[in-house]
Scaffold this motif. Structure first.
Motif, PDB file in Angstrom:
ATOM      1  N   HIS A  15      67.714  40.482  43.480  1.00  0.00           N
ATOM      2  CA  HIS A  15      66.858  40.929  42.381  1.00  0.00           C
ATOM      3  C   HIS A  15      67.023  42.417  42.093  1.00  0.00           C
ATOM      4  N   LYS A  16      67.377  43.183  43.124  1.00  0.00           N
ATOM      5  CA  LYS A  16      67.506  44.639  42.973  1.00  0.00           C
ATOM      6  C   LYS A  16      68.927  45.075  42.624  1.00  0.00           C
TER       7      LYS A  16
ATOM      8  N   MET B 136      68.364  34.737  38.557  1.00  0.00           N
ATOM      9  CA  MET B 136      68.299  36.116  38.074  1.00  0.00           C
ATOM     10  C   MET B 136      68.395  36.219  36.553  1.00  0.00           C
TER      11      MET B 136
ATOM     12  N   ARG C  44      64.994  37.373  35.354  1.00  0.00           N
ATOM     13  CA  ARG C  44      64.301  38.503  35.974  1.00  0.00           C
ATOM     14  C   ARG C  44      63.896  39.573  34.971  1.00  0.00           C
TER      15      ARG C  44
ATOM     16  N   ILE D 160      60.836  36.230  38.085  1.00  0.00           N
ATOM     17  CA  ILE D 160      60.734  36.465  39.526  1.00  0.00           C
ATOM     18  C   ILE D 160      60.168  37.856  39.742  1.00  0.00           C
TER      19      ILE D 160
ATOM     20  N   THR E 138      59.430  40.429  42.673  1.00  0.00           N
ATOM     21  CA  THR E 138      59.664  40.701  44.083  1.00  0.00           C
ATOM     22  C   THR E 138      58.561  41.613  44.602  1.00  0.00           C
TER      23      THR E 138
END
Length: 302
Positions: A236-237, A274, A277, A295, A297
């Motif tokens: 995610h990052k 993703m 996201r 999503i 996180t």
């Protein structure tokens, strides 16, 4: 739907034994009528590892307090697998620690495979009190019910010792609840949010199902809890480009203990997760943002 009974434990645990093909509309009405539950204003569905795993103390504290703060402040229902291992056990501990004095008012529903429960014959009966031993045989492959859940749907597909049969019914029930109006005058359905803690390869596909459904279900991923959650949080990052694929596939192999072909399939599923996201908005788990999709996180809460 075959039977409804009560287990005398620390407090009465209510359960209904249901057929795998039970209709979600009939099931919801039965839950509201038999258990006298209030209609949910939010549905928190907790997914993750079913085997026992260790949560770092700060992650456990954040998860437990955040989950119960969100549930108590919104009138939410919490759905889990209801067993006394893995993430369901952590949910039970959260209810015990942060759920208030009257645990029966915490709407924590375990959707559990009937054939996968140890000592399930002790639960046979209709509209009666049944004693149940929550401690199972350590050599048994079956699981026990977590005593801090308030209600259980015991899903019977005719098999013994198998897990996972309940997932289809759980998905249908969640989607049906999502279509229910919060208030007769409002044209707004019940928000559903998924919370991911640890988890194996199947959780990646579960997350994909949630974020790609219509309407999409937001997913809160607890980074620092392990395996699937940490893989999702890490990707995610990242800036997604071809250069990261080889490293991620190797990481997936190591984390899940799978071969290269399965790791590549999991990586493709993660990339599809993703795709959703960008619609994520930052929110505190204890102060739920019901319009969030995609999503989200939740980092280590340090």
């Amino acid at each position: 739907i075959t039977q409804s009974s009560t287990v005398p434990c620390l407090f009465p645990l209510q359960y209904i034994r249901v057929a795998l093909d039970s209709k979600p509309d009939a099931l919801l009405q039965l839950m509201l009528r038999e258990w006298q539950m209030e209609r949910p204003k939010l549905l928190l569905t907790v997914q993750g590892g079913s085997e026992n795993f260790n949560l770092p103390p700060k992650v456990k504290q954040a998860f437990s307090k955040g989950l119960m703060t969100a549930a108590l402040s919104t009138g939410a229902w919490i759905l889990t697998d209801g067993i006394n291992t893995g993430v369901s056990k952590y949910v039970g501990e959260a209810v015990k620690t942060f759920g208030g004095h009257d645990l029966r008012k915490r709407s924590t529903v375990g959707i559990t495979p009937w054939g996968g429960i140890d000592n399930n014959t002790d639960l046979i009966g209709r509209d009666v009190f049944r004693p149940y031993q929550p401690l199972g045989n350590p050599l048994s492959k079956r699981a026990c019910l977590n005593r801090f859940h308030s209600q259980f749907l015991l899903v019977d597909d005719g098999t013994l010792g198998k897990h996972g049969c309940q997932q289809g019914l759980r998905t249908r029930l969640e989607r049906h609840i999502q279509l229910q109006k919060i208030h007769p005058r409002l044209n707004q359905g019940v928000p559903v949010m998924c919370v991911v803690v640890e988890g194996g390869p199947n959780i990646v596909y579960t997350v994909l199902d949630y974020v790609s459904s219509v309407p999409p279900v937001p997913v809160f991923v607890f980074e620092g809890s392990g395996r699937a959650a940490d893989i999702l949080a890490l990707l995610h990052k990242q800036t997604l480009d071809a250069d990261i694929k080889d490293d991620f596939v190797i990481r997936i192999e190591d984390v899940f203990g799978v071969k290269r072909a399965e790791a590549s399939q999991l990586y493709s599923a993660l990339l599809r997760c993703m795709d959703h996201r960008e619609s994520v908005s930052e929110a505190s788990f204890g102060n739920v943002c019901v319009s969030t999709y995609g999503i989200l996180t939740l980092h280590k809460w340090l």
